[in-house]
Design a protein around this motif. Structure first.
Motif, PDB file in Angstrom:
ATOM      1  N   LYS A 218      -5.642  -1.611  27.412  1.00  0.00           N
ATOM      2  CA  LYS A 218      -4.602  -1.597  26.466  1.00  0.00           C
ATOM      3  C   LYS A 218      -4.428  -2.777  25.329  1.00  0.00           C
ATOM      4  N   ASP A 219      -4.916  -3.823  25.514  1.00  0.00           N
ATOM      5  CA  ASP A 219      -4.866  -5.036  24.731  1.00  0.00           C
ATOM      6  C   ASP A 219      -5.941  -4.986  23.578  1.00  0.00           C
ATOM      7  N   ARG A 220      -5.607  -4.566  22.522  1.00  0.00           N
ATOM      8  CA  ARG A 220      -6.291  -4.316  21.180  1.00  0.00           C
ATOM      9  C   ARG A 220      -7.150  -5.429  20.900  1.00  0.00           C
TER      10      ARG A 220
ATOM     11  N   HIS B  98      -8.135  -7.640  22.626  1.00  0.00           N
ATOM     12  CA  HIS B  98      -9.212  -8.036  23.962  1.00  0.00           C
ATOM     13  C   HIS B  98     -10.456  -7.012  23.836  1.00  0.00           C
TER      14      HIS B  98
END
Length: 84
Positions: A32-34, A36
């Motif tokens: 979900k973390d763009r 990352h």
């Protein structure tokens, strides 16, 4: 530097076998973390030459897609052989 083929990287490579957007690669990796996924997965794959941008002169284009290179196809097929 050669990226390590983790399960997330393998899913990104499989998704990139046909040109797809960043959002599609992110969904394929299940992350979900763009930032990352960009820093730990996408950039190393781009620098290693395993994937490429469809619009290389405009990396931030809203129409940007990513596709697998021949080098990426080889890495993915090696991963599949090892998994058997």
């Amino acid at each position: 530097m050669t990226p390590q083929v983790t399960p997330q990287v393998a899913r990104v490579l499989e998704a990139a076998s046909s040109a797809c957007s960043f959002a599609e690669l992110q969904a394929a990796a299940g992350l979900k973390d763009r930032v990352h996924i960009l820093k730990t997965h996408l950039e190393p794959l781009l620098f290693a030459g395993w994937i490429e941008r469809t619009i290389p002169d405009k990396p931030r284009s809203s129409k940007q897609k990513y596709r697998l290179t021949e080098k990426g196809r080889q890495a993915l097929s090696e991963r599949m052989r090892e998994a058997r």
